[in-house]
Design an enzyme around this catalytic site. Structure first.
Site, PDB file in Angstrom:
ATOM      1  N   LYS A 195       0.851  -1.194   0.000  1.00  0.00           N
ATOM      2  CA  LYS A 195       0.000   0.000   0.000  1.00  0.00           C
ATOM      3  C   LYS A 195       0.887   1.245   0.000  1.00  0.00           C
ATOM      4  O   LYS A 195       1.526   1.575   0.996  1.00  0.00           O
ATOM      5  CB  LYS A 195      -0.900   0.031   1.240  1.00  0.00           C
ATOM      6  CG  LYS A 195      -1.758   1.292   1.281  1.00  0.00           C
ATOM      7  CD  LYS A 195      -2.334   1.559   2.656  1.00  0.00           C
ATOM      8  CE  LYS A 195      -3.139   2.851   2.685  1.00  0.00           C
ATOM      9  NZ  LYS A 195      -2.367   4.071   2.365  1.00  0.00           N
ATOM     10  N   GLY A 220       6.571   5.430   8.596  1.00  0.00           N
ATOM     11  CA  GLY A 220       5.640   6.553   8.691  1.00  0.00           C
ATOM     12  C   GLY A 220       5.708   7.178  10.070  1.00  0.00           C
ATOM     13  O   GLY A 220       6.752   7.124  10.733  1.00  0.00           O
ATOM     14  N   GLU A 256       9.755   1.917  10.996  1.00  0.00           N
ATOM     15  CA  GLU A 256      10.724   3.015  10.926  1.00  0.00           C
ATOM     16  C   GLU A 256       9.907   4.294  11.004  1.00  0.00           C
ATOM     17  O   GLU A 256       9.167   4.622  10.086  1.00  0.00           O
ATOM     18  CB  GLU A 256      11.533   2.898   9.632  1.00  0.00           C
ATOM     19  CG  GLU A 256      12.842   3.647   9.707  1.00  0.00           C
ATOM     20  CD  GLU A 256      12.659   5.107   9.360  1.00  0.00           C
ATOM     21  OE1 GLU A 256      12.440   5.907  10.308  1.00  0.00           O
ATOM     22  OE2 GLU A 256      12.724   5.439   8.185  1.00  0.00           O
ATOM     23  N   CYS A 315      13.221  11.017   6.976  1.00  0.00           N
ATOM     24  CA  CYS A 315      13.301  10.543   8.364  1.00  0.00           C
ATOM     25  C   CYS A 315      14.692  10.833   8.902  1.00  0.00           C
ATOM     26  O   CYS A 315      14.889  10.994  10.093  1.00  0.00           O
ATOM     27  CB  CYS A 315      13.064   9.042   8.430  1.00  0.00           C
ATOM     28  SG  CYS A 315      11.494   8.588   7.754  1.00  0.00           S
ATOM     29  N   GLU A 348       9.651  16.152  15.810  1.00  0.00           N
ATOM     30  CA  GLU A 348       9.938  16.009  14.383  1.00  0.00           C
ATOM     31  C   GLU A 348       9.025  16.941  13.587  1.00  0.00           C
ATOM     32  O   GLU A 348       7.816  16.905  13.741  1.00  0.00           O
ATOM     33  CB  GLU A 348       9.707  14.559  13.933  1.00  0.00           C
ATOM     34  CG  GLU A 348      10.103  14.355  12.484  1.00  0.00           C
ATOM     35  CD  GLU A 348       9.881  12.923  11.981  1.00  0.00           C
ATOM     36  OE1 GLU A 348       8.805  12.377  12.211  1.00  0.00           O
ATOM     37  OE2 GLU A 348      10.807  12.382  11.348  1.00  0.00           O
TER      38      GLU A 348
HETATM   39  C1  UN1 Z   1      13.722   8.029   4.939  1.00  0.00           C
HETATM   40  O1  UN1 Z   1      13.744   9.246   4.995  1.00  0.00           O
HETATM   41  O2  UN1 Z   1      12.776   7.388   5.441  1.00  0.00           O
HETATM   42  O3  UN1 Z   1      19.516   7.903   4.232  1.00  0.00           O
HETATM   43  C2  UN1 Z   1      14.716   7.222   4.207  1.00  0.00           C
HETATM   44  C3  UN1 Z   1      18.774   8.566   3.524  1.00  0.00           C
HETATM   45  C4  UN1 Z   1      18.022   7.864   2.406  1.00  0.00           C
HETATM   46  C5  UN1 Z   1      16.826   7.154   2.931  1.00  0.00           C
HETATM   47  C6  UN1 Z   1      15.935   7.973   3.810  1.00  0.00           C
HETATM   48  N1  UN1 Z   1      18.903   6.937   1.775  1.00  0.00           N
HETATM   49  O4  UN1 Z   1      18.610   9.748   3.678  1.00  0.00           O
END
Ligand code: UN1
Length: 501
Positions: free
Chosen positions: A176, A229, A251, A285, A385
């Site tokens: 999804k 997410g 994550e 992230c 965040e």
């Molecule tokens: C994410 O933001 O969930 O290390 C992944 C990084 C990328 C992946 C980010 N290769 O910034």
């Protein structure tokens, strides 16, 4: 511009299918243009897609892993051929600049290539037995059909990591994509379809969290879930998965810091901070959302940083010269502007940016200036965040103080230290509470052949995406004992016997 907006369906049992559900639009966050429409899958369709995955499991798990690897390699080849097309879709649908759009696709290509090779390794162990003429070993087995629920910020790369690992392990997928980036999801699935995965091995559903997301996680035939997410949704997924005792990879974000020590190479530092904080408009992230600066270099670093950040070119991300595109949606824009207001209200010093860009080329998009605040270490801007182009700068007294600030947040994904002193570099590797530590590089840019994941509320530490660890999410260990002595041997009881006796 778009003469006909294409209406996509759902993909299961090897075909695109019309849905009974209502439809939603996906739009370009820079221009407002409607790119395509997608269905809100119904509960019946969710069940049908999971049934198709379940039906494919037997044959897929029995397909030798190197043959599964051949298909992954073929998918990587298709994505390579279609890289420019996919990269442009990423940029149009999500808003990251085109170089990063291509990079997003490259990350999926890289992981598929890497995972294909895993089909010829997937190592287990052989272990000596305590008894003669007996052999012991471990093998990895696929858990069954799995659910993959992915975010909009890496709309090809993250589906690539998750599906690459699941498929090589022998697990059919029910995928999804985020409702902000279903077109990227569909293009990705087109590539897998073109590569020739058997019907039912790859399935894609679009739609709402409650119907499709929850429907996948709670379904008895889904045997593992991988989700990237927000923390609240992640906790909900974790709870629901716990009720079924299934594996779950989560994550859930970060509040990643760069620590700048007083001996750091300042040019290198500034390049890294700008890329880490404003790359992908801060919507990673792993984004550098905090800069913790040693007090001895604070004024100089902040002065230079503000000067350079204010020169970044914000604009349409499809233009090669643009440094930073829009944020991904109306909701994202609201959230970021809200945090900017919070920053001012709690007494942070706005050093640059802080405004939505309007009029002219910005009129129809969600553009926010690169923004830097000097903040108190306990402020919300230092702790929460934001997921946007907002960097919080915090002053530290020394190394210990900097690490204490870095570790004071609830997240633990990525971290970084800029220093030329080996003592600080090696201590930081141990001291920073995060799944990833960079030395003299920003907090973004993880490579696919190494584990990716975090600690604390970023997610449980027992799973890691990418690297060889990626298999852990979708396999379980089977321990096998082969007794070829021809008689009953009793472990823990026959230990006094001599070998061969
Ligand atoms: C994410 O933001 O969930 O290390 C992944 C990084 C990328 C992946 C980010 N290769 O910034």
């Amino acid at each position: 511009m778009n003469a006909v907006v294409r209406e996509y369906g759902l993909f299961f049992n090897g075909k695109w299918r019309k849905s009974e559900g209502k439809r939603f639009e996906t739009r370009n966050p820079a221009t407002g243009e409607v790119l395509a429409t997608f269905p809100l899958a119904t509960p019946t369709e969710v069940a049908a897609a999971i049934k198709s995955a379940k039906g494919a499991f037997e044959a897929w798990r029995k397909t030798p892993a190197p043959r599964r690897g051949d298909l992954l390699l073929e998918a990587a080849t298709v994505m390579k051929r279609r890289k420019e097309e996919l990269g442009r879709v990423v940029t149009s649908e999500m808003g990251k600049v085109i170089a990063e759009g291509r990079g997003d696709v490259q990350e999926a290509i890289d992981f598929y290539t890497y995972a294909a090779g895993e089909g010829r390794r997937m190592f287990g162990e052989t272990v000596p037995s305590e008894l003669p003429n007996k052999m012991c070993m471990t093998v990895r087995l696929p858990v069954g059909p799995v659910g993959l629920i992915t975010p909009w910020n890496f709309p090809v790369a993250i589906p690539g990591w998750k599906s690459g690992a699941a498929l090589i392990a022998g697990c059919p997928i029910v995928f999804k994509p985020s409702s902000l980036t279903p077109l990227c999801g569909a293009k990705f699935v087109e590539c897998l379809d073109e590569a020739g995965f058997p019907p039912g091995v790859v399935n894609m559903l679009t739609g709402s969290g409650p119907v499709v997301g929850d429907g996948i996680v709670a379904h008895p035939d889904i045997r593992a879930v991988s989700f990237t997410g927000g923390v609240d949704t992640g906790k909900h997924v974790y709870e629901s998965a716990a009720k079924k005792m299934i594996k779950v990879g989560l994550e859930l974000g970060g509040k990643n810091a760069i620590i700048a020590m007083d001996d750091a190479n300042l040019d290198l530092l500034l390049d890294g901070v700008l890329f880490g904080a404003f790359g992908t408009a801060g919507q990673r992230c792993t984004a550098t959302s905090r800069l913790i600066v040693h007090e001895k270099i604070y004024d100089r670093v902040v002065g230079d940083l503000v000067e350079r950040a204010s020169r970044l070119k914000v604009g349409n991300p499809i233009d090669e010269k643009t440094d930073m595109g829009p944020v991904a949606s109306d909701d994202q824009e609201k959230k970021v502007l809200e945090y900017i207001a919070i920053g001012k209200k709690e007494g942070g010093t706005l050093l640059t940016g802080g405004r939505k860009l309007t009029g002219g080329p910005f009129a129809k998009g969600f553009f926010i200036q690169p923004t830097i605040f000097a903040v108190d270490r306990n402020s919300r801007l230092a702790q929460e965040e934001i997921f946007g182009p907002v960097l919080s700068v915090i002053k530290a007294k020394d190394y210990e103080d900097a690490v204490a600030i870095a570790n004071s947040v609830k997240y633990g994904l990525s971290s970084s230290i800029y220093t030329n002193d080996l003592r600080w570099a090696f201590r930081a590797m141990q001291d920073l509470e995060a799944g990833i530590t960079y030395v003299n590089a920003p907090t973004i840019g993880a490579e696919v052949q190494l584990p990716f994941g975090g600690t604390k509320e970023t997610g449980p530490t027992d799973t890691r995406e990418a690297g060889t660890t990626a298999l852990e999410e979708f396999t379980y260990w089977k321990t096998v004992y082969v007794d070829y002595s021809g008689r009953l041997q009793k472990a823990q009881i026959d230990t006094a016997r001599l070998a061969g006796g």
